[in-house]
Each structure stands twice: as structure tokens, then as C-alpha cells.
Design a protein around this motif. Structure first.
Motif, PDB file in Angstrom:
ATOM      1  N   UNK A 170       0.835  -1.199   0.000  1.00 53.61           N
ATOM      2  CA  UNK A 170       0.000   0.000   0.000  1.00 53.61           C
ATOM      3  C   UNK A 170       0.874   1.255   0.000  1.00 53.61           C
ATOM      4  N   UNK A 171       1.911   1.263   0.824  1.00 49.72           N
ATOM      5  CA  UNK A 171       2.826   2.401   0.863  1.00 49.72           C
ATOM      6  C   UNK A 171       3.520   2.626  -0.471  1.00 49.72           C
ATOM      7  N   UNK A 172       3.940   1.529  -1.114  1.00 49.69           N
ATOM      8  CA  UNK A 172       4.570   1.647  -2.431  1.00 49.69           C
ATOM      9  C   UNK A 172       3.621   2.319  -3.413  1.00 49.69           C
ATOM     10  N   UNK A 173       2.371   1.898  -3.410  1.00 47.31           N
ATOM     11  CA  UNK A 173       1.417   2.475  -4.355  1.00 47.31           C
ATOM     12  C   UNK A 173       1.124   3.944  -4.067  1.00 47.31           C
ATOM     13  N   UNK A 174       1.141   4.318  -2.806  1.00 50.18           N
ATOM     14  CA  UNK A 174       0.948   5.729  -2.471  1.00 50.18           C
ATOM     15  C   UNK A 174       2.103   6.555  -3.035  1.00 50.18           C
ATOM     16  N   UNK A 175       3.334   6.047  -2.907  1.00 49.88           N
ATOM     17  CA  UNK A 175       4.493   6.749  -3.482  1.00 49.88           C
ATOM     18  C   UNK A 175       4.358   6.835  -4.998  1.00 49.88           C
TER      19      UNK A 175
END
Length: 174
Positions: free
Chosen positions: A114-119
Motif C-alpha cells: 500500500x505504501x509503495x502504491x501511495x508513493x
């Protein structure tokens, strides 16, 4: 603006190509992961399994050309939004399904994904709102951002391995 656009074109373009190639390399695995994760029948899972890498390839090509760059970044932002919603759905459902973002994986979907996709959304949205098709980076702009783009791309593509390496050890793993 030009440096940001150059970074986004190399980084996002490469990321979508790697992602599409990974899904196509293990098409059966990608399709079965969709069937297991989504409440859809196998024919709809097939359509999504074909359409996802096709959309990723189209986006990675569209962001490179002046006339289509804005629409490419817009499509990238929409596609990444859909992927982020999908990952959020899997996390909320508490499923232990593996992330198939970059093809087959044994690592279950987690907050790391999820964090990767936010970045990725921040990069895509930044490119969209920093000029899209108005800004045309010069060749030296691409040279300045080539190394950071490739390093970022390697981190994003191998995030499962990196998070496993730095994660806490499982009992009995030593």
C-alpha cells in the motif's frame, strides 16, 4: 518541472513495463490470483488479466510522447488509484493472498504494498499536475535523473525481497 517530468517518464514507464512483463510471464498465476481475490467468474478474471498488462503497456508508451503525455499520466494515476483501492480491499478483507503487482509472488499483500502504491501515486500525480504534455524535458534532464530513476525502479520492482530482508525473522528461520 522538466526534471520531474523526465524522472516520471523513466521511472513510471519502466515500472509499468516491468509490471506488465511480469504478469505476462506468469499469466496463469496472475489470472488465478485475480480469481481468488475478486468475486468474479473466470471469464471476467481473464478479461482483467489481459486488460491490466495491456493498459500498463499503453500507459508506459503514452507518457513518452508530447501529445499523449498528459493523458498517459492521467491514465497512470487512474490505474494506480485502482491498484491502490484493490490492495486496500485485500488488506481490509484480511486475505493472505500474495501480491501479484509484479507477477507471481509468495509474499502476502501488506502495508508495504500500500505504501509503495501511495508513493507511485504521488510521482504520477506530480507528473500530471506539473505540466503533463506542456513540459518537454531536454536530453540533459533525462541524464540527470537516469540513475535515481533506475535505482527507484529497482527498489519498487524488488520491494518484496527488500522488505523480507529487512523484516523481522520468523521463528525457526535460523
Amino acid at each position: 518541472m522538466e526534471l520531474w517530468q523526465a524522472f516520471g517518464k523513466i521511472f513510471l514507464g519502466g515500472m509499468f513495463i516491468i509490471s506488465a512483463a511480469s504478469k505476462l510471464r506468469d499469466f496463469k498465476g496472475f489470472r488465478s490470483s485475480l480469481t481468488g481475490a475478486l468475486p468474479v467468474n473466470s471469464s471476467l478474471a481473464f478479461v482483467v488479466a489481459v486488460g491490466t498488462p495491456a493498459a500498463e503497456i499503453l500507459v508506459s508508451v503514452a507518457i513518452w510522447f508530447g501529445r499523449t503525455a498528459y493523458f498517459g499520466f492521467l491514465a497512470a494515476t487512474l490505474l494506480l488509484t485502482a491498484f491502490t483501492v484493490y490492495i486496500s480491499y485485500l488488506l481490509r478483507a484480511g486475505t493472505k493472498l500474495a501480491c501479484s503487482c509484479f507477477g507471481s509472488s509468495t509474499r502476502p499483500v501488506s502495508g508495504v504494498h500500500l505504501g509503495r502504491n501511495v508513493v507511485l501515486l504521488l510521482v504520477s500525480g506530480g507528473c500530471l499536475f506539473s505540466g503533463g504534455n506542456v513540459v518537454s524535458p531536454a536530453m540533459d534532464d533525462y541524464l540527470y535523473v537516469l540513475a535515481p530513476s533506475v535505482i527507484g525502479l529497482a527498489i519498487v520492482a524488488r520491494l518484496d525481497d527488500i522488505s523480507t530482508f529487512f523484516g523481522s525473522p520468523t521463528p525457526g528461520s535460523f
